[in-house]
Design a protein around this motif. Structure first.
Motif, PDB file in Angstrom:
ATOM      1  N   ALA A 199      34.254 124.377  24.752  1.00  0.00           N
ATOM      2  CA  ALA A 199      35.692 124.091  24.657  1.00  0.00           C
ATOM      3  C   ALA A 199      35.921 122.695  25.239  1.00  0.00           C
ATOM      4  O   ALA A 199      35.435 122.385  26.335  1.00  0.00           O
ATOM      5  N   CYS A 200      36.645 121.871  24.504  1.00  0.00           N
ATOM      6  CA  CYS A 200      36.750 120.450  24.867  1.00  0.00           C
ATOM      7  C   CYS A 200      38.196 119.967  24.900  1.00  0.00           C
ATOM      8  O   CYS A 200      39.088 120.563  24.288  1.00  0.00           O
ATOM      9  N   ALA A 201      38.370 118.864  25.602  1.00  0.00           N
ATOM     10  CA  ALA A 201      39.667 118.178  25.608  1.00  0.00           C
ATOM     11  C   ALA A 201      39.428 116.690  25.706  1.00  0.00           C
ATOM     12  O   ALA A 201      38.493 116.241  26.389  1.00  0.00           O
ATOM     13  N   HIS A 202      40.249 115.931  25.002  1.00  0.00           N
ATOM     14  CA  HIS A 202      40.255 114.488  25.221  1.00  0.00           C
ATOM     15  C   HIS A 202      41.575 114.126  25.878  1.00  0.00           C
ATOM     16  O   HIS A 202      42.649 114.364  25.313  1.00  0.00           O
ATOM     17  N   VAL A 203      41.477 113.557  27.077  1.00  0.00           N
ATOM     18  CA  VAL A 203      42.652 113.262  27.891  1.00  0.00           C
ATOM     19  C   VAL A 203      42.782 111.751  28.028  1.00  0.00           C
ATOM     20  O   VAL A 203      42.044 111.116  28.787  1.00  0.00           O
TER      21      VAL A 203
END
Length: 391
Positions: free
Chosen positions: A238-242
């Motif tokens: 599970a990923c996020a780009h912040v």
């Protein structure tokens, strides 16, 4: 009188015959010029999207030997002007390629800042690498058309005018950083000039075009494989780009700082099964990544190296910073779950090229809105891939 009538009749028949011959010749000439394009369109309609676009691109590229003029996407340190970030550069490359078709020019890429692109990405189906030998006995010019400077060529982008009226030299070096697919679709003859631009979704064009042009080198491919082998503990991720913008990690960033409510992200990660998923957070801020590691020490994985902006000079090795960002990008493209923040062209581009439409979330304010590759621009319309921002 009878003789005169017969003579007139013969004259009329001769004139009619001449007109018919002229019409036939004109038809054959027009048909010869258009048959190739019509055949492409028929073939285009009968095969799957990726194969259709690949078929068109290969056909277009095969005609390069007949082209004597060039259009080169130019991101070179010798120009001493910013190219901006990764998504700016890929958007610029796609735009430059489309203009090369419309101007009937050979398409190339000259990308050597902060390092040579082909050290990390090499041609897949088409050799786009620039070589200065093409400059011999040729005229050349450089056009810096970033951001709102695109107004200089607006009438050519959407109005249907001939790009070669503006680009007059044999070799044109072009630096541009926005996507204009929606504007190109307004050209009167675009369905004939570039059929796939009016038939396929923007995200599919980027996905297929990127994979048509690029593949990882041994250096970057081995680095990605090593990361997968040594850092990953679970099958899913599970990923996020912040994207924060200007912050202590990258103080010279041109993007205005954004205060994202990080508790929204942590609440989402709290809901994910930690026995099934690794967590990956790509960001331009060390504090965000540090916070993630503190909260989920057994789940968070990271790529090695220091956070940099590929258009900002630092004391770090620019090649290491470029490789770290490229690895971040390829990991985001492979995520089972992906969150992208609304001010992130980097995240949006990863979502375009990602192999699935599922489990994508657009982070707007305090909301994580379920979205897909096809609805990202509807939910986050302002930016280089959508409505052009006003400054």
């Amino acid at each position: 009188m009878i003789v005169s009538t017969k003579a007139s009749y013969r004259l009329v028949m001769i004139l009619l015959s001449i007109n018919i011959i002229v019409l036939v010749v004109e038809y054959k000439f027009t048909h010869a010029n258009n048959s190739k394009r019509e055949n492409q369109k028929r073939q285009f309609a009968n095969i799957s999207r990726p194969k259709a676009l690949e078929s068109y691109l290969l056909q277009h590229m095969s005609d390069n030997g007949q082209r004597t003029k060039y259009l080169v996407y130019e991101c070179a340190r010798s120009r001493e002007t910013p190219c901006y970030g990764w998504s700016d550069r890929i958007a610029g490359i796609v735009t430059t390629f489309i203009i090369s078709i419309l101007s009937n020019r050979h398409f190339l890429i000259h990308f050597d800042t902060p390092c040579l692109l082909q050290d990390y990405l090499i041609p897949n189906h088409y050799d786009w690498r620039y070589n200065s030998s093409i400059l011999v006995n040729k005229t050349s010019s450089f056009h810096d058309i970033k951001n709102w400077d695109y107004k200089k060529i607006d009438k050519y982008i959407s109005g249907g005018s001939d790009f070669n009226e503006h680009f007059r030299t044999d070799i044109v070096f072009l630096l541009i950083n926005w996507d204009f697919i929606s504007e190109f679709r307004k050209r009167p003859n675009i369905a004939n000039d570039i059929p796939w631009i009016s038939q396929f979704h923007q995200s599919d064009i980027y996905k297929d075009f990127y994979k048509f042009l690029f593949k990882l080198t041994n250096v970057s491919g081995n680095a990605l494989a090593h990361h997968e082998k040594t850092r990953r503990k679970r099958k899913k991720i599970a990923c996020a780009h912040v994207r924060i913008g200007r912050n202590p990690t990258i103080p010279q960033d041109t993007g205005n700082p954004v205060k994202l409510p990080l508790d929204v992200l942590w609440k989402y990660f709290d809901s994910v099964n930690r026995d099934e998923f690794d967590f990956f957070v790509a960001s331009d801020s060390d504090s965000v990544k540090t916070d993630a590691k503190k909260r989920y020490p057994d789940n968070v994985i990271d790529t090695p190296g220091k956070i940099t902006h590929i258009d900002q000079h630092t004391d770090s090795d620019p090649a290491d910073g470029f490789l770290k960002q490229l690895l971040d990008f390829y990991i985001l493209m492979r995520c089972d779950k992906l969150i992208i923040s609304e001010n992130s062209g980097f995240g949006m581009l990863a979502a375009f090229i990602r192999n699935t439409n599922y489990e994508l979330y657009c982070w707007v304010g305090r909301d994580l809105i379920p979205c897909s590759r096809y609805t990202v621009n509807d939910i986050m319309p302002i930016g280089k891939f959508g409505i052009k921002p006003v400054w």
